[in-house]
Scaffold this motif. Structure first.
Motif, PDB file in Angstrom:
ATOM      1  N   THR A  87       0.784  -0.984   0.155  1.00 22.62           N
ATOM      2  CA  THR A  87      -0.089   0.026  -0.026  1.00 22.62           C
ATOM      3  C   THR A  87       1.005   1.400   0.297  1.00 22.62           C
ATOM      4  OG1 THR A  87      -1.605  -1.147   1.315  1.00 22.62           O
ATOM      5  CG2 THR A  87      -1.856   1.194   1.095  1.00 22.62           C
ATOM      6  N   HIS A  88       2.074   1.201   0.321  1.00 20.89           N
ATOM      7  CA  HIS A  88       3.033   2.185   0.345  1.00 20.89           C
ATOM      8  C   HIS A  88       2.852   3.130  -1.127  1.00 20.89           C
ATOM      9  CE1 HIS A  88       6.693   1.919  -2.275  1.00 20.89           C
ATOM     10  NE2 HIS A  88       6.210   0.650  -2.090  1.00 20.89           N
ATOM     11  N   SER A  89       3.580   4.265  -1.127  1.00 22.67           N
ATOM     12  CA  SER A  89       3.724   5.229  -2.244  1.00 22.67           C
ATOM     13  C   SER A  89       5.068   5.954  -2.215  1.00 22.67           C
ATOM     14  CB  SER A  89       2.403   6.157  -2.488  1.00 22.67           C
ATOM     15  OG  SER A  89       2.376   7.060  -1.133  1.00 22.67           O
ATOM     16  N   ASN A 118      -5.339   0.435   7.245  1.00 19.67           N
ATOM     17  CA  ASN A 118      -4.950  -0.444   6.111  1.00 19.67           C
ATOM     18  C   ASN A 118      -5.684  -1.973   6.015  1.00 19.67           C
ATOM     19  OD1 ASN A 118      -2.927  -0.995   3.908  1.00 19.67           O
ATOM     20  ND2 ASN A 118      -2.761  -2.802   5.010  1.00 19.67           N
ATOM     21  N   SER A 159      -2.144   5.650   2.249  1.00 19.49           N
ATOM     22  CA  SER A 159      -0.547   5.261   1.637  1.00 19.49           C
ATOM     23  C   SER A 159       0.380   5.962   2.449  1.00 19.49           C
ATOM     24  CB  SER A 159      -0.251   5.308   0.255  1.00 19.49           C
ATOM     25  OG  SER A 159      -0.555   6.719  -0.374  1.00 19.49           O
TER      26      SER A 159
END
Length: 353
Positions: free
Chosen positions: A25-27, A134, A336
């Motif tokens: 889910t990171h950006s 999340n 994110s």
């Protein structure tokens, strides 16, 4: 672009898929993550090409069943030594819990934690504000709920499970002052247990046999539709962290007005994350109260005031606010950013050497 490799479960005794879903889910623009949940597949990777190597040691409640096993401890010791020699940095992963729970060696359910000896430096990963957001986002993002706030028959929805001290104090105070007489309330692990009326329980679940875990993150619309306000009974009430669980995300998903019995400055943190609260419509000064006992008193006073207010007016006036919160919850870009903050702690730990 920096490349990071993660062994997402050193012993393959946990739920590495949830950890991988969180990382995905990171950006972070300059970071790439590759991983495996299988220790015995490490030979398939050229570990030297990665800028950082992490190994997650899963410590969630289900691992209590194996941690004291001598064979487990022996295998863990051997694997950690080999991974350390290969330059791995260790993450003690327990994001289902808060710092306070870890400090007091109590799981979120109230069960005592077993101790595991890690002879190398490690970063402790606790839930903070990002883990349950999340988890609930991915669990419910494709679900079509049917919430309807036009007709309400009860004052509060007030759900309690593990009988933590701060919960007992507020529950007893509200009960003593007859503020819960027309409410849907539970204390599943209380003495005696108080459970949901059958009509409000999750379909297919026997209220007398509510599972110990696995169902707390489910959402059934009816109790949210029938209650005016949600008293969010969070896990901790300390003043040195903010730990957000599914208990806050449920009323936000449902578009319900809420009061939070949780950590000091909990509402402030929500606002920093892009959500809105209800200070324009009722008194939220309890969030600024550092003393837990005084916070309980102020929450009880607020609940008494809310019972006297016209709930239809509040729902009409807060319609756009509540929709904003639901939209923010399901905004992956906003989520994110919180995931990024957690992952950055991993990177900073590794870079400190």
């Amino acid at each position: 672009m920096q490349r990071n490799f993660i062994l997402t479960d050193v012993m393959k005794t946990g739920d590495h898929h949830s950890y991988e879903q969180f990382i995905d889910t990171h950006s972070l623009q300059n970071q790439k993550f590759e991983y495996t949940g299988e220790y015995y597949t490490l030979h398939n990777y050229d570990l030297d090409v990665y800028d950082r190597r992490f190994a997650f040691i899963d410590m969630r409640i289900h691992n209590n069943r194996v941690i004291q096993n001598d064979a487990y401890k022996k295998d863990l010791k051997v694997r950690l030594e080999i991974l350390h020699q290969q330059g791995f940095k260790f993450i003690l992963a327990n994001p289902w819990e808060s710092k306070d729970n870890i400090k007091n060696q109590l799981f979120i359910t109230g069960e005592k934690m077993a101790h595991v000896d890690i002879p190398y430096p490690y970063h402790l990963w606790t839930g903070g504000v990002s883990w349950f957001w999340n988890y609930m986002y991915h669990k419910h993002k494709d679900h079509k709920f049917k919430f309807d706030h036009k007709n309400k028959t009860h004052d509060f929805l007030y759900l309690n499970k593990a009988p933590r001290q701060h919960r007992v104090k507020l529950y007893d105070l509200l009960s003593t002052e007859s503020l819960l007489d027309n409410s849907i309330r539970t204390f599943v692990s209380g003495d005696p247990p108080r459970r949901l009326p059958k009509k409000y329980e999750l379909p297919g679940v026997d209220p007398k046999d509510y599972p110990r875990w696995g169902m707390d993150q489910e959402i059934y619309e009816l109790p949210y539709n029938d209650t005016k306000y949600n008293i969010v009974s969070e896990t901790n009430d300390n003043d040195y962290e903010v730990f957000m669980t599914e208990k806050i995300w449920k009323p936000i998903i449902a578009g319900q007005v809420f009061v939070v019995h949780g950590n000091y400055l909990y509402l402030q943190k929500l606002r920093e994350m892009g959500f809105k609260t209800f200070s324009a419509y009722f008194n939220e000064e309890y969030d600024l109260e550092r003393d837990p006992a005084q916070r309980i008193t102020k929450i009880a006073t607020l609940c008494k005031e809310l019972k006297q207010k016209n709930w239809q007016d509040i729902y009409l006036q807060t319609q756009s606010l509540r929709q904003h919160n639901t939209n923010t919850f399901f905004n992956k870009e906003k989520l994110s950013k919180q995931v990024n903050e957690t992952i950055n702690l991993f990177l900073e730990f590794a870079d400190r050497g």
